[in-house]
Design a protein around this motif. Structure first.
Motif, mmCIF file in Angstrom:
data_model
loop_
_atom_site.group_PDB
_atom_site.id
_atom_site.type_symbol
_atom_site.label_atom_id
_atom_site.label_comp_id
_atom_site.label_asym_id
_atom_site.label_seq_id
_atom_site.Cartn_x
_atom_site.Cartn_y
_atom_site.Cartn_z
ATOM 1 N N ASP A 1 0.824 -1.214 0.000
ATOM 2 C CA ASP A 1 0.000 0.000 0.000
ATOM 3 C C ASP A 1 0.854 1.258 0.000
ATOM 4 O OD1 ASP A 1 -2.424 -1.287 -0.112
ATOM 5 O OD2 ASP A 1 -2.817 -1.129 2.040
ATOM 6 N N ALA A 2 1.941 1.228 0.755
ATOM 7 C CA ALA A 2 2.827 2.396 0.802
ATOM 8 C C ALA A 2 3.485 2.637 -0.550
ATOM 9 C CB ALA A 2 3.882 2.208 1.882
ATOM 10 N N VAL A 3 3.934 1.568 -1.187
ATOM 11 C CA VAL A 3 4.549 1.701 -2.515
ATOM 12 C C VAL A 3 3.523 2.222 -3.515
ATOM 13 C CG1 VAL A 3 5.538 0.392 -4.441
ATOM 14 C CG2 VAL A 3 6.341 -0.018 -2.117
ATOM 15 N N ALA A 4 2.323 1.668 -3.466
ATOM 16 C CA ALA A 4 1.272 2.118 -4.387
ATOM 17 C C ALA A 4 0.928 3.585 -4.153
ATOM 18 C CB ALA A 4 0.031 1.241 -4.229
ATOM 19 N N ALA A 5 0.870 3.999 -2.897
ATOM 20 C CA ALA A 5 0.573 5.405 -2.597
ATOM 21 C C ALA A 5 1.678 6.321 -3.114
ATOM 22 C CB ALA A 5 0.385 5.597 -1.095
ATOM 23 N N ASN A 6 2.923 5.891 -2.976
ATOM 24 C CA ASN A 6 4.038 6.696 -3.487
ATOM 25 C C ASN A 6 3.996 6.791 -5.004
ATOM 26 O OD1 ASN A 6 5.086 7.281 -0.971
ATOM 27 N ND2 ASN A 6 6.455 5.523 -0.958
ATOM 28 N N LEU A 7 3.682 5.683 -5.669
ATOM 29 C CA LEU A 7 3.574 5.714 -7.128
ATOM 30 C C LEU A 7 2.437 6.634 -7.568
ATOM 31 C CD1 LEU A 7 4.135 1.985 -8.112
ATOM 32 C CD2 LEU A 7 5.631 3.903 -8.637
ATOM 33 N N ALA A 8 1.318 6.563 -6.880
ATOM 34 C CA ALA A 8 0.188 7.418 -7.225
ATOM 35 C C ALA A 8 0.527 8.890 -7.005
ATOM 36 C CB ALA A 8 -1.037 7.018 -6.409
ATOM 37 N N ALA A 9 1.252 9.183 -5.935
ATOM 38 C CA ALA A 9 1.657 10.577 -5.684
ATOM 39 C C ALA A 9 2.599 11.066 -6.774
ATOM 40 C CB ALA A 9 2.326 10.686 -4.318
ATOM 41 N N GLU A 10 3.524 10.218 -7.185
ATOM 42 C CA GLU A 10 4.438 10.597 -8.266
ATOM 43 C C GLU A 10 3.673 10.788 -9.573
ATOM 44 O OE1 GLU A 10 7.762 11.911 -10.020
ATOM 45 O OE2 GLU A 10 7.532 11.512 -7.895
ATOM 46 N N ALA A 11 2.669 9.951 -9.798
ATOM 47 C CA ALA A 11 1.836 10.098 -11.000
ATOM 48 C C ALA A 11 1.115 11.444 -10.986
ATOM 49 C CB ALA A 11 0.838 8.949 -11.092
ATOM 50 N N ASP A 12 0.620 11.840 -9.831
ATOM 51 C CA ASP A 12 -0.040 13.148 -9.714
ATOM 52 C C ASP A 12 0.938 14.281 -10.018
ATOM 53 O OD1 ASP A 12 -2.406 11.926 -9.016
ATOM 54 O OD2 ASP A 12 -2.158 12.268 -6.858
ATOM 55 N N ASN A 13 2.163 14.141 -9.528
ATOM 56 C CA ASN A 13 3.178 15.159 -9.799
ATOM 57 C C ASN A 13 3.478 15.247 -11.290
ATOM 58 O OD1 ASN A 13 3.434 15.770 -7.101
ATOM 59 N ND2 ASN A 13 5.167 14.399 -6.789
ATOM 60 N N LEU A 14 3.597 14.091 -11.931
ATOM 61 C CA LEU A 14 3.860 14.092 -13.376
ATOM 62 C C LEU A 14 2.696 14.710 -14.138
ATOM 63 C CD1 LEU A 14 5.551 10.636 -14.018
ATOM 64 C CD2 LEU A 14 6.594 12.898 -14.195
ATOM 65 N N GLN A 15 1.480 14.414 -13.707
ATOM 66 C CA GLN A 15 0.307 14.977 -14.380
ATOM 67 C C GLN A 15 0.301 16.494 -14.256
ATOM 68 O OE1 GLN A 15 -1.739 12.924 -16.193
ATOM 69 N NE2 GLN A 15 -2.475 14.842 -17.012
ATOM 70 N N ASP A 16 0.689 16.999 -13.085
ATOM 71 C CA ASP A 16 0.781 18.447 -12.896
ATOM 72 C C ASP A 16 1.839 19.051 -13.820
ATOM 73 O OD1 ASP A 16 -1.189 18.384 -10.979
ATOM 74 O OD2 ASP A 16 0.212 18.425 -9.281
ATOM 75 N N GLN A 17 2.970 18.364 -13.947
ATOM 76 C CA GLN A 17 4.025 18.839 -14.842
ATOM 77 C C GLN A 17 3.553 18.834 -16.289
ATOM 78 O OE1 GLN A 17 7.532 16.508 -14.181
ATOM 79 N NE2 GLN A 17 7.792 17.233 -12.082
#
Length: 86
Positions: free
Chosen positions: A30-46
């Motif tokens: 769950d922690a890994v998945a949450a980190n990946l999702a957060a990074e995905a959000d950052n990329l989407q913002d970029q």
């Protein structure tokens, strides 16, 4: 930067709450998945800030890939945590 802090805080709270009801492997997944999702959000913002359409599409695709990876990790953790049927 506020979005990152909010996502990380939410992920931390979720992981703390989940620790009591999950195995360590499931909590880590769950922690890994949450980190990946957060990074995905950052990329989407970029991607939304880019002016080059091709580069923006490539970064958005990378974001989608990270979200898919997060979903796969969550699904695998759920399948692993589920008791085997006889």
């Amino acid at each position: 930067m506020k979005k990152i802090a909010i996502v990380l805080a939410a992920a931390s709270l979720v992981s703390l709450a989940a620790c009591k009801s999950q195995t360590p492997a499931a909590a880590n997944a769950d922690a890994v998945a949450a980190n990946l999702a957060a990074e995905a959000d950052n990329l989407q913002d970029q991607a939304s800030d880019m002016t080059n359409n091709a580069a923006s599409a490539a970064v958005a695709n990378a974001s989608d890939s990270l979200n898919n990876a997060a979903d796969s990790i969550r699904a695998e953790a759920a399948n692993t945590a589920a008791p085997a049927k006889k």
